[in-house]
Design a protein around this motif. Structure first.
Motif, PDB file in Angstrom:
ATOM      1  N   VAL A   1       0.915  -1.120   0.103  1.00 54.53           N
ATOM      2  CA  VAL A   1       0.036   0.088   0.039  1.00 54.53           C
ATOM      3  C   VAL A   1       0.920   1.318  -0.018  1.00 54.53           C
ATOM      4  CG1 VAL A   1      -1.729   1.362   1.061  1.00 54.53           C
ATOM      5  CG2 VAL A   1      -1.952  -1.313   1.138  1.00 54.53           C
ATOM      6  N   ALA A   2       2.031   1.223   0.744  1.00 47.61           N
ATOM      7  CA  ALA A   2       2.748   2.343   1.047  1.00 47.61           C
ATOM      8  C   ALA A   2       3.418   2.536  -0.304  1.00 47.61           C
ATOM      9  CB  ALA A   2       3.735   1.969   1.967  1.00 47.61           C
ATOM     10  N   ARG A   3       3.905   1.688  -0.990  1.00 47.63           N
ATOM     11  CA  ARG A   3       4.684   1.824  -2.259  1.00 47.63           C
ATOM     12  C   ARG A   3       3.691   2.513  -3.390  1.00 47.63           C
ATOM     13  NH1 ARG A   3       5.296  -0.582  -7.312  1.00 47.63           N
ATOM     14  NH2 ARG A   3       7.447  -0.464  -7.986  1.00 47.63           N
ATOM     15  N   THR A   4       2.386   2.113  -3.524  1.00 45.93           N
ATOM     16  CA  THR A   4       1.464   2.802  -4.127  1.00 45.93           C
ATOM     17  C   THR A   4       1.237   4.308  -3.885  1.00 45.93           C
ATOM     18  OG1 THR A   4       0.233   0.882  -4.775  1.00 45.93           O
ATOM     19  CG2 THR A   4      -1.026   2.914  -5.054  1.00 45.93           C
ATOM     20  N   VAL A   5       0.912   4.523  -2.707  1.00 45.63           N
ATOM     21  CA  VAL A   5       0.707   6.103  -2.080  1.00 45.63           C
ATOM     22  C   VAL A   5       1.725   6.836  -2.467  1.00 45.63           C
ATOM     23  CG1 VAL A   5       0.331   7.307  -0.033  1.00 45.63           C
ATOM     24  CG2 VAL A   5      -0.908   5.265  -0.322  1.00 45.63           C
ATOM     25  N   CYS A   6       3.193   6.227  -2.353  1.00 47.67           N
ATOM     26  CA  CYS A   6       4.297   7.224  -2.492  1.00 47.67           C
ATOM     27  C   CYS A   6       4.632   7.077  -3.878  1.00 47.67           C
ATOM     28  CB  CYS A   6       5.361   6.256  -1.759  1.00 47.67           C
ATOM     29  SG  CYS A   6       5.277   6.590  -0.182  1.00 47.67           S
ATOM     30  N   THR A   7       4.015   6.760  -4.880  1.00 43.26           N
ATOM     31  CA  THR A   7       4.531   6.551  -6.329  1.00 43.26           C
ATOM     32  C   THR A   7       3.283   7.043  -7.326  1.00 43.26           C
ATOM     33  OG1 THR A   7       4.086   4.222  -6.589  1.00 43.26           O
ATOM     34  CG2 THR A   7       6.410   4.801  -5.859  1.00 43.26           C
ATOM     35  N   GLU A   8       2.108   7.163  -6.772  1.00 47.06           N
ATOM     36  CA  GLU A   8       0.819   7.278  -7.443  1.00 47.06           C
ATOM     37  C   GLU A   8       0.147   8.737  -7.120  1.00 47.06           C
ATOM     38  OE1 GLU A   8       0.211   5.755 -10.297  1.00 47.06           O
ATOM     39  OE2 GLU A   8       1.837   3.714 -10.010  1.00 47.06           O
ATOM     40  N   ARG A   9      -0.625   9.158  -8.096  1.00 48.75           N
ATOM     41  CA  ARG A   9      -1.435  10.332  -7.845  1.00 48.75           C
ATOM     42  C   ARG A   9      -2.905  10.190  -8.337  1.00 48.75           C
ATOM     43  NH1 ARG A   9       2.085  15.734  -9.446  1.00 48.75           N
ATOM     44  NH2 ARG A   9       4.144  15.113  -8.205  1.00 48.75           N
ATOM     45  N   SER A  10      -3.023   9.173  -9.273  1.00 44.56           N
ATOM     46  CA  SER A  10      -4.243   9.179 -10.051  1.00 44.56           C
ATOM     47  C   SER A  10      -5.288   8.382  -9.060  1.00 44.56           C
ATOM     48  CB  SER A  10      -4.402   8.498 -11.245  1.00 44.56           C
ATOM     49  OG  SER A  10      -3.851   7.036 -11.089  1.00 44.56           O
ATOM     50  N   GLY A  11      -6.745   8.606  -9.309  1.00 45.38           N
ATOM     51  CA  GLY A  11      -7.709   7.948  -8.770  1.00 45.38           C
ATOM     52  C   GLY A  11      -7.658   6.495  -8.938  1.00 45.38           C
ATOM     53  N   GLU A  12      -7.304   6.104 -10.195  1.00 44.21           N
ATOM     54  CA  GLU A  12      -7.358   4.634 -10.713  1.00 44.21           C
ATOM     55  C   GLU A  12      -6.196   3.978  -9.738  1.00 44.21           C
ATOM     56  OE1 GLU A  12      -6.150   2.158 -14.612  1.00 44.21           O
ATOM     57  OE2 GLU A  12      -5.835   4.406 -14.666  1.00 44.21           O
ATOM     58  N   ALA A  13      -5.269   4.317  -9.403  1.00 43.05           N
ATOM     59  CA  ALA A  13      -4.349   3.755  -8.443  1.00 43.05           C
ATOM     60  C   ALA A  13      -4.517   3.779  -7.142  1.00 43.05           C
ATOM     61  CB  ALA A  13      -2.820   4.122  -8.799  1.00 43.05           C
ATOM     62  N   LEU A  14      -5.211   5.115  -6.560  1.00 39.99           N
ATOM     63  CA  LEU A  14      -5.210   5.410  -5.142  1.00 39.99           C
ATOM     64  C   LEU A  14      -6.540   5.118  -4.772  1.00 39.99           C
ATOM     65  CD1 LEU A  14      -3.479   8.878  -5.009  1.00 39.99           C
ATOM     66  CD2 LEU A  14      -2.673   6.556  -4.248  1.00 39.99           C
ATOM     67  N   ASN A  15      -7.455   4.729  -5.568  1.00 39.76           N
ATOM     68  CA  ASN A  15      -9.019   4.439  -4.824  1.00 39.76           C
ATOM     69  C   ASN A  15      -8.795   3.023  -4.343  1.00 39.76           C
ATOM     70  OD1 ASN A  15     -10.594   6.546  -5.226  1.00 39.76           O
ATOM     71  ND2 ASN A  15     -10.980   6.085  -7.508  1.00 39.76           N
ATOM     72  N   PRO A  16      -7.867   2.076  -5.256  1.00 34.96           N
ATOM     73  CA  PRO A  16      -7.661   0.657  -4.383  1.00 34.96           C
ATOM     74  C   PRO A  16      -6.770   0.656  -3.273  1.00 34.96           C
ATOM     75  CG  PRO A  16      -7.502   0.468  -6.747  1.00 34.96           C
ATOM     76  CD  PRO A  16      -7.828   1.901  -6.609  1.00 34.96           C
ATOM     77  N   ALA A  17      -5.885   1.538  -3.233  1.00 33.39           N
ATOM     78  CA  ALA A  17      -4.941   1.959  -2.177  1.00 33.39           C
ATOM     79  C   ALA A  17      -5.983   2.268  -0.915  1.00 33.39           C
ATOM     80  CB  ALA A  17      -3.815   2.900  -2.429  1.00 33.39           C
ATOM     81  N   LEU A  18      -6.640   3.147  -1.019  1.00 33.46           N
ATOM     82  CA  LEU A  18      -7.598   3.571   0.104  1.00 33.46           C
ATOM     83  C   LEU A  18      -8.529   2.600   0.625  1.00 33.46           C
ATOM     84  CD1 LEU A  18      -8.897   6.376   1.319  1.00 33.46           C
ATOM     85  CD2 LEU A  18     -10.748   6.134  -0.464  1.00 33.46           C
ATOM     86  N   GLU A  19      -8.921   1.524  -0.286  1.00 29.03           N
ATOM     87  CA  GLU A  19      -9.738   0.409   0.390  1.00 29.03           C
ATOM     88  C   GLU A  19      -8.736  -0.249   0.968  1.00 29.03           C
ATOM     89  OE1 GLU A  19     -11.974  -1.392  -2.696  1.00 29.03           O
ATOM     90  OE2 GLU A  19     -13.433   0.038  -2.840  1.00 29.03           O
ATOM     91  N   ARG A  20      -7.529  -0.674   0.419  1.00 25.56           N
ATOM     92  CA  ARG A  20      -6.403  -1.615   1.086  1.00 25.56           C
ATOM     93  C   ARG A  20      -6.130  -0.907   2.471  1.00 25.56           C
ATOM     94  NH1 ARG A  20      -4.002  -2.215  -4.819  1.00 25.56           N
ATOM     95  NH2 ARG A  20      -5.044  -3.733  -5.491  1.00 25.56           N
ATOM     96  N   THR A  21      -6.047   0.343   2.468  1.00 30.16           N
ATOM     97  CA  THR A  21      -5.791   0.855   3.805  1.00 30.16           C
ATOM     98  C   THR A  21      -6.943   0.715   5.019  1.00 30.16           C
ATOM     99  OG1 THR A  21      -4.524   2.894   2.834  1.00 30.16           O
ATOM    100  CG2 THR A  21      -4.978   2.986   4.862  1.00 30.16           C
ATOM    101  N   GLY A  22      -8.030   0.655   4.335  1.00 35.97           N
ATOM    102  CA  GLY A  22      -9.041   0.142   5.409  1.00 35.97           C
ATOM    103  C   GLY A  22      -8.970  -1.389   5.950  1.00 35.97           C
TER     104      GLY A  22
END
Length: 315
Positions: free
Chosen positions: A277-298
């Protein structure tokens, strides 16, 4: 634009589920799990107060979601350019006055649920409950919306972390140790251990908001919504995310070094998932990538909290 639904294609039930955002309920369940795990370890478990603490927390979470949906729409923070999940008010799926009414009803139910907890925990719970509801509304509503002035992260850290965990522990301890409707804080109901146990929940709960605000940073800035991510920028928002994760994993180690058994280290099993999850947050900005990261953080919050609670119970 991610996750946008056509009003004509959405049933009423689905629309209200979209507004309630059940994917955020780990933020309500996690502090109850941790507070209850500690209560069991201390011999202070009380099932009914624990259950009602969860019901109250869930209602406050859903009420905050409704309020956020409504106020972000009427203030113009939600636009067609937003990359997050569909907001029912902004997209016209549910009328604004209906969402506003649902907000009031949900917070009223939270207050009603809280009357039992006030009976158990007395004046301290009354104060905490009213502050929690008021802050849920003030997150995006009122004359000084917290989320619009960089205070949303602090709100989540305090109310969905520290207050929620220590409050869950408190009502169970008060049921066992104190008379009903107490005015003061009974001995044994508040402890440093409960405060420290709340910090991982506070950290990962806040990270749910960090991901959300990193995703929405550009559209929030254009709409005049000054989240902490808008103030800090991408780099320091990512530093915040990593720092809060570090806090979540440092606390179980501290417990292990201070008279808890090795099972309290069970949350460390989630480290590989947290790293993804951290790798995605630290490298991405788009909703396409960060929406799944949001659910994974939950999901990370739920798993970390469940393992932490289990580790305290069986230690």
């Amino acid at each position: 634009m991610t996750g946008v639904a056509n009003a004509a294609d959405v049933s009423r039930t689905k629309a209200w589920l979209m507004a309630a955002r059940p994917q955020t309920l780990p933020a309500a369940a996690a502090p109850v799990l941790v507070g209850t795990g500690l209560a069991v370890r201390e011999g202070l478990f009380a099932p009914l107060p624990a259950l009602m603490a969860f019901v109250g927390a869930a209602l406050i979470q859903v009420g905050t979601n409704f309020a956020n949906d409504y106020y972000d729409a009427v203030k113009g923070a939600d636009t067609d350019d937003r990359e997050g999940f569909t907001r029912v008010t902004q997209s016209g799926i549910i009328a604004p006055e209906e969402v506003k009414r649902a907000t009031a009803i949900t917070f009223s139910l939270a207050i009603l649920t809280g009357t039992y907890l006030v009976y158990v925990g007395g004046l301290p719970i009354l104060v905490i409950g009213l502050l929690s509801v008021a802050s849920g509304v003030a997150y995006t509503g009122g004359p000084y919306p917290l989320g619009y002035y960089g205070l949303g992260d602090l709100f989540v850290f305090l109310f969905f972390g520290i207050v929620a965990v220590t409050g869950t522990f408190y009502v169970q301890a008060a049921q066992v140790l104190a008379d009903p409707l107490t005015v003061g804080v009974p001995a044994g109901t508040v402890s440093l251990t409960a405060f420290l146990a709340s910090l991982p929940v506070a950290g990962v709960s806040t990270n749910i908001l960090v991901v959300n605000n990193v995703r929405d940073r550009e559209t929030d800035a254009e709409a005049g919504k000054t989240t902490l991510a808008v103030l800090l920028g991408y780099r320091w928002s990512r530093v915040e995310f990593i720092a809060l994760l570090a806090l979540a994993y440092a606390v179980p180690v501290w417990f292990w070094l201070n008279d808890f058994g090795p099972t309290v280290l069970l949350p460390l099993l989630t480290l590989p998932y947290a790293a993804v999850v951290a790798r995605t947050v630290c490298t991405e900005r788009s909703g396409e990538a960060l929406n799944p990261a949001l659910e994974r953080t939950g999901k990370l919050l739920a798993a970390h909290s469940a393992l932490f609670a289990l580790g305290m119970v069986v230690t």
